[in-house]
Motif scaffolding. Structure first.
Motif: not given
Length: 242
Positions: A114-124
């Motif tokens: 995934t493109t999520a990285k450290q510090g990104d908010a966690v989405m529903s």
């Protein structure tokens, strides 16, 4: 006639051992205090600091270390280097009744690819992983039966370089929220088995005396609601919160 002396046998070695023990406990307490009280200058927000400053709804971000509290029983999601005596034989996961225990911290991680990285908010609706901070294993589930209730077993498995889809959980926020926040009611649904992370007042007598069973159940129930509680939260990347 000489009188015999009565004495308590406390050798220098005994005092040295006692001193080392006291120093070790002191260092441990200091480390725990610093971990839970990191100030804003370091780029972290602790749960206690947020409460003291009047902030509410601290957003959960990837890379944050936190405790998950079971809403109904107030136990914390917990693990330790003790295997199940049945089922998979993997590292056990329980509900711990106390608040102060380093074995109840979990690090929020994205799934690979995934493109999520450290510090990104966690989405529903996001698929996430939870890594046990102390043993580095992943919150895991599969079709083995849980020890007490016979539901889906929840365990810890793998390490920093070994993880599979059995470690993947879908975050479901109860209500209208779009991003995961502290003290927000959530459910975690296991991707492979569709079981919700669940606990109840059924307690172990042997492997973890007094601790609750944690398992997976495929039905939505009041017993599978959790909240992010104590922890150290990374600040939100501005781009991820827009």
């Amino acid at each position: 006639m000489k009188r015999g002396r009565t004495s308590i046998h406390t050798t220098p070695l005994t005092w040295f051992i006692a001193l080392l023990f006291a120093m070790a406990m002191g260092f441990f307490s200091l480390a725990l205090f610093l971990f839970l009280s990191v100030d804003s200058d370091s780029g972290y927000t602790s749960a206690s600091a947020a409460a003291a400053s009047g902030k509410e709804g601290v957003e959960i971000t990837y890379g944050s270390a936190m405790k998950l509290m079971h809403e109904k029983t107030k136990c914390r999601l917990h693990s330790h280097d003790v295997p199940y005596g049945s089922g998979s034989g993997q590292q056990s996961v329980t509900g711990f009744p106390g608040v102060v225990d380093s074995n109840s911290y979990w690090i929020v991680k994205p799934v690979p690819g995934t493109t999520a990285k450290q510090g990104d908010a966690v989405m529903s609706g996001a698929t996430i992983r939870l890594q046990h901070m102390k043993t580095r294993k992943w919150l895991h589930s599969h079709l083995h039966a849980s020890p007490i209730s016979g539901n889906l077993e929840v365990s810890c498995f793998g390490d920093d370089s070994n993880s599979d889809t059995g470690d993947h959980w879908k975050l479901i926020i109860e209500g209208s929220g779009k991003t995961w926040k502290q003290d927000q009611r959530v459910r975690l649904q296991h991707i492979d088995t569709s079981g919700y992370l669940h606990s109840h007042d059924k307690k172990y007598q042997r492997i973890a005396g007094g601790q609750q069973e944690v398992c997976g159940i495929r039905e939505k129930r009041a017993d599978n609601v959790w909240l992010a509680a104590e922890g150290v939260y990374l600040p939100v990347n501005e781009s991820s919160s827009k």
